[in-house]
Design an enzyme around this catalytic site. Structure first.
Site, PDB file in Angstrom:
ATOM      1  CG  ASP A 405      -1.652   1.364   1.094  1.00  0.00           C
ATOM      2  OD1 ASP A 405      -3.190   0.683   0.587  1.00  0.00           O
ATOM      3  OD2 ASP A 405      -1.931   2.026   2.254  1.00  0.00           O
ATOM      4  CD  GLU A 434      -2.282   1.928  -3.468  1.00  0.00           C
ATOM      5  OE1 GLU A 434      -1.820   2.072  -2.657  1.00  0.00           O
ATOM      6  OE2 GLU A 434      -3.674   2.054  -3.454  1.00  0.00           O
TER       7      GLU A 434
END
Lengths: 684, 684
Positions: A405, A434
């Site tokens: 993330d 990401e």
């Protein structure tokens, strides 16, 4: 102008240590793939061919040749391919190499003066002009003698060369007979096997980080495990789904043919400053909070949320996924809720503000008081060690893939170090970045070593955008980024998906599944969940902040789930769809119809036969369209044909229909019925 | 696929030796200029600014800054410039650096987190939102204290910072007063002088080979010295011109303002296989032969043709040229006539053919039996030493520039070595590459170290071609090639020159003199000699094969000689015309009118004021044309203006006329009268 003092000069970039000069006897320049002058490794994948290119040229008229050489992690030369000039006039040479297993590979180029080709070229001209006949054959004798020295004594080659030498030296024979002897297939074979090479020149060697195929190709399915099997009691309170109830969903996911089940974070969630539904600042009682607000008194990144279950449950989930042929990807969000144990145990890992408090995340004037970012510069060695420990803990529990993330909020040098360590110690582990951010960071993270990357696919919707993006990811950024095509995520619901109805979900799934080797689906796609939170391009009632069990029975009518399964089945049948670099755009007559061919070279397929798939998609979710396609025939080794000549039999993997095609077929694509073709191709 | 064995692997390209990782704390990537990963030096010129660019970015929201650092040959930092983002969104940063004398310079980039700018950015937002006021000023105190530590004790800076610190810490004052104290001009000045830099990151250091200005800028005039003063006796036989009679021409050449007199080869010419007039295979008695067929029993590359005179005459020629402000360039054609002493003294320096004879030049079926090429691979050290000896001999006689004939027929690695040695031992000596060949070789020779290069200018004649080429040489290949613009040479007479009449000679001279910092004129241009040998784009009765005295009286009427002098005078007044990298194309309304602005930055000019010249040329030699120009105002630091607003007073250096211009002036250009403007510019 200011003056800078007090720090030492950086070193001059150094020569490669082998040659004293940068330019070899035969110049070999501008070698690619090459990132940062070769200081970073380009990306390679087992059984994926990659193009090596270089500008190779020489003085004078003599002919030369070049080849690309692939070196395995043990330093052994395992493949040597002749390079061909793909830009005559610019002397741009290319060859494709195919590494076959993960590790630190490398490649280089060698070039040499080619006296045999030079001789043949000159001999043909001189014989035609009837000049220098005696000399021409004296030269042939010299070269054949040189070739004989290279050949194995008493070998077939050796005998063939000797036979040729004898005939070539007979001045009583007609010149054309002597030429034929010198250029017989046997001599050519001997010369090809052990070419005469003068002035052999080698380039520096460039690094290639080769990963396993799953790093390049796979189909992802994202779930919030707490939603799977969650239910509401009669009093309106919720009961969380668990890893056990999520395990029960694995069969459904496997039936659709996915390769990877991706779990959003499963760690304890903080209660302080917990977010409520739809990202509201205050949670109501019973709101489960965002799983990205990691950490509570129950533990941090190395713990499992008690409502989800235990490590035993997790191990069972992983085991069941593996039994069904799926790997498990875990979300790694390196950030903390205010209740994360690190805040008290390691306050030095965070930023202490001028007032002595620990800094939460901010992008002034916005405050994210539920999230405390790590400060990677305060105690970098200890933070690094702790993160490695946590990742290895999950690897020990069967996790083989991490979905990272927001990697772009952590130092890129941190990732370079971490990814290098895992490539050495756990080469099977894959990291997905990401980083929905600017191109330099997105591409930089790929260059730093991320195995694959979320990318801009979701925002490329028009024909021009789609064609340009397919070209970019397959031929421009392919040395550093492996793109993951996701039509939606839990954070992204583009206007196209909001307004295109169920057909938009078909169109974008087909485009994602065939446009790139990795694609991903966020749970709920089967239901065409397309209502956005007003003012935001993300779902209303976002699963990040609430339980969202789904009734999959409702998904059957629209056919999306069935299509996802069909797409994965087609992908598994076609290596062409699991390779990045084999792409050709086929022009079409309509501004909404995109067509492209994906292909795998023979050396990229296990049967050595290669593979090709032609895709045609109607991007307009509202109108049926008829269009003509101008097929790029180059991947098939077919030359341009008369207008109507049949070239291929194509079989539509979606409809089962078979057509006979020339170079300019017509397609009819109706979003209400069949918005795309995915053709298997057989040359007639 | 073949297998290669028996030679060691080339080394992996190595890291730069300073850092363990390729990516620093603040990533600095894709630095330019950078040739072959920094293994070759980019080109720099004294007092020419060059652009340093890099992709710089970082994690998170905090602000950062980058600067380019110039390092002189002694390793001293002499210039540091803040980089600016020229591609927001792509984080492409740029700064211009200006080396000031010849030698081995280098540059690097450093980037850092900028806590002061980050604080100001956040403070303004937070004060507006009336949030975290106390914290904001506590942070300011911390930063001001850090700045105080960097400042000289008891300095003005130190006092200013202390004053600010005192006010900032007074919580009884209004927030805006405290903000004003923190961001006062005095504090900003102190912060600019010694910026607070966190996470300082440096790139590798990249090499820059800096040459003297003449390597970049100069006007050449080419002569065949034997033609100067040659005459025909009454019996029709010729008497050669000499170095003495050529010396007599120097005044005329100097009057036209040329900087360099270039002599085609002056060595003894072979008689065996001597070429006759118009490149015929057999010379008639009295034909002087091509000066490129070098060497006879009278000597080789280290001798002077007896008909031209003696070394004393040569020294006098050089002395007179120098007295007139001109340098002497000598042609270096590393090849031999059949009569060159090397053929008997050093047969090992040539290629011995299979029949034992020494190879003449060939491009089958063509034979050049008057030319024997050296074989640089047979005895490379001795050949190298001999060529160095010869070049130094001529340097000893005052030659400062070599025009190298056909460098692309010799190994590029030979040039890399030779040019590196001369850059060290004779940094004043300039080498011009005559490589009218493919782009990789032309550019490769520049990268290998040639100071300047003949280029494709002569064949770029249409507006599209001219604009594209000006952009290419000034912004794309400028790191490796300094282009020399020659409208004609003794080998080149393009169709445009053959058919465009006298106006073509004006147009192309003006374009050459203003389009690039180096231009050259081949003697006879003044007479608009434009008759081609049938079937060839070169002059009939080529001076290479015969004496060609010219009657300069005839040149006065057409005005070309006068124009050449005017152009050189304008060039000498305008540093803008003697720099390569300052160029902007101005779009025009007509397909034959080309307009561009050349400019020099303040740091490139001795008065520190910079310079700019706007050129407009009618490329059509047959028609007067009126056109509107859309001036690119960026070199002048002027923003877009209302349509008719006057911006500049422009003075036409060619006609002496003055105009007041806005952003979209109209020009009328008549090839019969005045085909171009060259404007000096004064901002109103």
């Amino acid at each position: 102008m200011s003056t800078s003092v007090g720090h030492p000069l950086p070193q001059l970039v150094t020569a490669d240590g082998v040659r004293n000069q940068a330019i070899g006897r035969i110049p070999i320049m501008d070698v690619t793939p090459c990132i940062e002058g070769g200081r970073l490794a380009a990306k390679g994948t087992e059984y994926e061919a990659f193009p090596v290119r270089a500008t190779v040229f020489r003085e004078g008229h003599d002919l030369f040749a070049a080849e690309a050489v692939l070196v395995d992690p043990q330093g052994k030369i395992v493949q040597v391919e002749t390079m061909v000039d793909i830009h005559p006039g610019l002397n741009r040479y290319e060859a494709w190499l195919t590494p076959t297993y993960p590790g630190s590979w490398s490649f280089y180029i060698q070039a040499w003066s080619d006296p045999w080709s030079t001789w043949k070229h000159n001999a043909e001209i001189k014989l035609k002009a009837n000049t220098d006949i005696a000399l021409v054959f004296l030269e042939a004798e010299e070269l054949l003698r040189a070739a004989l020295e290279l050949a194995q004594p008493r070998s077939r080659e050796s005998k063939d060369l000797l036979t040729a030498l004898t005939e070539v030296s007979r001045s009583d024979l007609p010149a054309l007979v002597r030429l034929a002897a010198a250029t017989s297939p046997a001599v050519e074979a001997a010369m090809a096997a052990r070419p005469l090479r003068d002035l052999l020149t080698t380039s520096p060697r460039y690094p290639l980080a080769v990963d396993r195929l799953r790093a390049l190709a796979g189909s992802w399915y994202e779930i919030f495990p707490r939603s799977c099997g969650a239910y509401q009691r009669e009093d309106g309170t919720w009961v969380s789904g668990t890893l056990r109830t999520a395990t029960a969903e694995l069969d459904r996911i496997a039936t659709m043919g996915f390769d990877i089940v991706y779990l959003t974070p499963i760690h304890p969630i903080g209660t302080t400053s917990r977010k409520g539904r739809n990202n509201t600042l205050t949670a109501l009682p019973g709101d489960p909070g965002s799983p990205y607000a990691i950490g509570s008194h129950e533990g941090g990144h190395d713990a499992i949320h008690p409502e989800l279950g235990t490590f035993e449950d997790f191990d069972d989930f992983v085991a069941r996924a593996k039994a069904l042929g799926m790997e498990v990807a875990l979300d790694i969000a390196l950030q903390c809720s205010p209740d994360h144990p690190w805040l008290t145990e390691h306050p030095e890992w965070f930023t202490t503000r001028a007032d002595g408090t620990i800094a939460y995340a901010e992008n002034p004037p916005k405050k994210y008081q539920d999230i405390y970012p790590l400060n990677f510069d305060n105690d970098p060695e200890c933070i690094y060690a702790e993160i490695v420990r946590i990742l290895k803990l999950w690897v020990g529990h069967g996790v083989t893939i991490f979905r990272v993330d927001n990697p772009h909020t952590k130092p890129m040098a941190f990732w370079e170090r971490l990814l290098a360590q895992f490539r050495t110690e756990h080469p099977e582990v894959i990291f997905l970045a990401e980083a929905f951010t600017k191109p330099p960071m997105l591409q930089g993270l790929g260059a730093a070593g991320f195995h694959q990357s979320y990318c801009y696919f979701a925002w490329r919707n028009t024909k021009f955008e789609v064609e340009e993006y397919l070209r970019e990811v397959s031929t421009i950024s392919d040395d550093r980024v492996r793109p993951a095509f996701w039509p939606t995520t839990h954070d992204i619901l583009t206007p196209y998906m909001q307004h295109g109805g169920v057909p938009a979900f078909f169109i974008r799934a087909i485009l994602a599944a065939t446009g790139a080797p990795t694609w991903g689906i966020y749970s709920g796609y089967e239901l065409a969940e397309n209502v956005a939170r007003p003012g935001f391009d993300e779902q209303i009632d976002n699963e990040k902040y609430e339980f969202k069990p789904r009734n999959w029975k409702n998904a059957e009518a629209n056919g999306i789930a069935h299509m996802l399964g069909t797409l994965n089945a087609i992908r598994h049948r076609h290596p062409a769809l699991e390779r990045l670099r084999g792409l050709r755009i086929n022009p079409t007559s309509d501004p909404h119809i995109v067509s492209f061919t994906r292909f795998a070279r023979p050396e990229e397929t296990s049967d050595g036969r290669g593979d090709a798939v032609i895709v045609a998609i109607n991007l307009n979710p509202f109108e049926p369209i008829t269009a003509r396609i101008d097929l790029d025939l180059s991947p098939f080794g077919v030359n341009e044909q008369p207008e109507d000549a049949p070239i291929f039999e194509v079989y539509d993997e979606l409809s089962g229909a078979t057509y006979t095609w020339g170079a300019h077929p017509t397609v009819v694509l109706d979003p209400a019925w069949q918005c795309a073709h995915i053709f298997r191709v057989r040359k007639l």
